[in-house]
Motif scaffolding. Structure first.
Motif: not given
Length: 200
Positions: A65-70, A72-79
């Motif tokens: 779950i932690a990897i999945f959240i990380a 998503i966070f990285y992907y949104r930050k990159r966008i």
């Protein structure tokens, strides 16, 4: 060769069995040394290695779950970062174009026609790429014109912008032209950039 004579003796009527010199204890010992090999399948392997609701099971779930959240966070930050870069390029497009136009003007006054048209065409390409957020790999006259039209730029201005690029490309490799051609191209470039800025 001579004849072979066999002599068959009469049986005593009793049955004889071959026996080994092994007592019951020896058999019992050897029997205890044999172990049954249970067949391993993916299902019972999972049960053996990872019992359901065990501490290790919950740890793996939490890590996943932690990897999945990380991610998503990285992907949104990159966008967001990409959007910020595009916004910065858009805001700086006019300023960068003005600086390049000044260099082109200097070359025009020096009478350096080839350098002038080279600088002018790079100004137009660079302005379009920054203002319309077009990657270098996708930068083309068709894409520029389509982007301008999609952003409600006057079709006449869009067409004139493309025509000016084509004129600069042709003139750069053509025989020496009149001085007024440089002045007109420079004036047209300034006017078109201002018109696009005012339209947005």
């Amino acid at each position: 060769t001579g004849d072979l004579h066999l002599e068959v003796m009469e049986s005593d009527g009793k049955r004889h069995y071959a026996t080994t010199n092994m007592n019951k204890q020896a058999v019992k010992y050897y029997g205890s040394d044999i172990r049954y090999l249970k067949k391993i399948t993916p299902n019972n392997l999972l049960k053996i290695s990872l019992p359901l609701f065990s501490p290790l099971y919950f740890i793996i779930i939490v890590i996943a779950i932690a990897i999945f959240i990380a991610f998503i966070f990285y992907y949104r930050k990159r966008i967001k970062l990409t959007a910020d870069i595009d916004r910065i390029r858009n805001k700086r497009a006019s300023g960068v174009a003005k600086k390049r136009l000044k260099r082109a003007e200097k070359m025009m006054k020096e009478g350096n026609e080839e350098a002038f048209f080279t600088e002018l065409i790079q100004t137009l390409w660079g302005y379009a790429a920054d203002k319309l957020t077009i990657n270098q790999t996708e930068l083309s006259k068709d894409n520029i014109q389509n982007k301008l039209l999609n952003q409600d730029i006057d079709p006449v201005i869009a067409e004139q912008f493309i025509e000016l690029i084509e004129t600069c490309e042709y003139t750069r490799f053509a025989p020496k032209t009149e001085e007024f051609r440089m002045e007109k191209s420079y004036s047209d470039a300034r006017s078109l950039i201002i018109a696009i800025e005012n339209a947005r």
